[in-house]
Design an enzyme around this catalytic site. Structure first.
Site, short mmCIF file in Angstrom:
data_model
loop_
_atom_site.label_atom_id
_atom_site.label_comp_id
_atom_site.label_asym_id
_atom_site.label_seq_id
_atom_site.Cartn_x
_atom_site.Cartn_y
_atom_site.Cartn_z
N GLY A 12 0.79 -1.24 0.00
CA GLY A 12 0.00 0.00 0.00
C GLY A 12 0.82 1.28 0.00
O GLY A 12 0.30 2.34 0.37
N LEU A 89 -8.11 -9.74 -11.49
CA LEU A 89 -8.77 -9.16 -12.67
C LEU A 89 -10.02 -8.41 -12.24
O LEU A 89 -10.65 -8.76 -11.23
CB LEU A 89 -9.19 -10.27 -13.62
CG LEU A 89 -8.24 -10.71 -14.71
CD1 LEU A 89 -8.91 -11.78 -15.56
CD2 LEU A 89 -7.80 -9.54 -15.58
N ILE A 90 -10.42 -7.43 -13.02
CA ILE A 90 -11.65 -6.68 -12.76
C ILE A 90 -12.74 -7.21 -13.71
O ILE A 90 -12.50 -7.39 -14.90
CB ILE A 90 -11.42 -5.17 -13.01
CG1 ILE A 90 -10.31 -4.64 -12.09
CG2 ILE A 90 -12.70 -4.38 -12.82
CD1 ILE A 90 -10.64 -4.62 -10.62
N HIS A 104 1.14 0.22 -13.43
CA HIS A 104 1.90 -1.02 -13.63
C HIS A 104 3.39 -0.69 -13.65
O HIS A 104 3.80 0.26 -14.34
CB HIS A 104 1.47 -1.68 -14.95
CG HIS A 104 2.15 -2.98 -15.18
ND1 HIS A 104 1.73 -4.16 -14.59
CD2 HIS A 104 3.26 -3.29 -15.90
CE1 HIS A 104 2.54 -5.13 -14.95
NE2 HIS A 104 3.48 -4.65 -15.74
C1 GAR Z 1 3.32 -1.10 -7.45
O1 GAR Z 1 4.64 -0.94 -7.92
C2 GAR Z 1 2.39 -1.38 -8.61
O2 GAR Z 1 2.80 -0.85 -9.81
C3 GAR Z 1 2.46 -2.88 -8.71
O3 GAR Z 1 2.50 -3.32 -7.39
C4 GAR Z 1 3.19 -2.36 -6.60
C5 GAR Z 1 2.36 -2.13 -5.37
O4 GAR Z 1 3.11 -1.51 -4.37
N1 GAR Z 1 1.32 -3.35 -9.42
C6 GAR Z 1 1.40 -4.35 -10.27
O5 GAR Z 1 2.42 -4.99 -10.46
C7 GAR Z 1 0.09 -4.67 -10.99
N2 GAR Z 1 0.34 -5.48 -12.13
P1 GAR Z 1 2.38 -0.99 -3.05
O6 GAR Z 1 1.55 -2.13 -2.49
O7 GAR Z 1 3.48 -0.60 -2.12
O8 GAR Z 1 1.52 0.18 -3.45
#
Ligand code: GAR
Length: 187
Positions: A12, A89-90, A104
């Site tokens: 998060g 997925l949504i 992403h």
């Molecule tokens: C982020 O870097 C986001 O881009 C990636 O997960 C991380 C979440 O970090 N999302 C994906 O890879 C979706 N395909 P966080 O939980 O610290 O915000």
């Protein structure tokens, strides 16, 4: 002022960046709800610390989750849904009823698709000896990582980078890009 719902499955830090920018007055938005498929997501604690309501998804199947969330979200006034490290997925109901964006951690269309999330992406980029990676903000459709691209930021990959080094660099750029893009959605 516009109303966001943030979906998050893990740490998060992206959610935290949105919260921090709202609190500092840099972003004129309101997070109505944080939704997670993972009851142990640290994102939920971050939301609670900021007095933001949270919702933990009960169902597992995408089609059931789709109807579950359509019902839950109908109780909120929502301008935009932000996927911030959300790994499921949504479904079609949400896609047809809301504007949904996803951040992403790579330069799509490369390094996207099922299983391509978080450190898996950075490991793949390093294993392929790429010299550039980055972040992609895109609209969400029913397939992983394939909706229309809103914007991208390029990040260097250095020869001695570990996946953790690259992740840190990408995530820093990701937060800047997301906040700048969210400011464009402000009313
Ligand atoms: C982020 O870097 C986001 O881009 C990636 O997960 C991380 C979440 O970090 N999302 C994906 O890879 C979706 N395909 P966080 O939980 O610290 O915000």
């Amino acid at each position: 002022m516009y109303n966001l719902v943030v979906f998050a499955s893990g740490n998060g830090s992206t959610l935290q960046a949105i919260i921090d920018n709202i609190v500092s007055g840099n972003l004129n938005a309101n997070i109505q709800l944080v939704v997670s498929d993972n009851p142990n997501a640290f994102a939920l604690s971050r939301a609670q610390n900021a007095n933001i309501p949270t919702y933990i998804i009960r169902n597992k199947q995408i089609s059931e989750v789709d109807f579950e969330l359509l019902d839950v979200l109908s109780h909120y006034d929502i301008d935009l849904i932000v996927l911030a490290g959300y790994l499921k997925l949504i479904g079609p109901n949400l896609i047809n009823n809301y504007t949904i964006i996803n951040t992403h951690p790579a330069l799509l269309p490369k390094y996207g698709g099922k299983g391509m999330y978080g450190m898996n992406v950075h490991r793949a980029v390093i294993n392929a000896h790429e010299t550039k990676s980055g972040v992609t903000l895109h609209y969400v459709n029913e397939k992983y990582d394939s909706g229309d691209i809103i914007r991208q930021t390029v990040v260097d990959v250095f020869p001695d980078d570990t996946p953790e080094d690259l992740s840190a660099r990408v995530q820093a750029a990701e937060k800047i890009q997301l906040i700048e893009a969210l400011k464009k959605f402000e009313k």
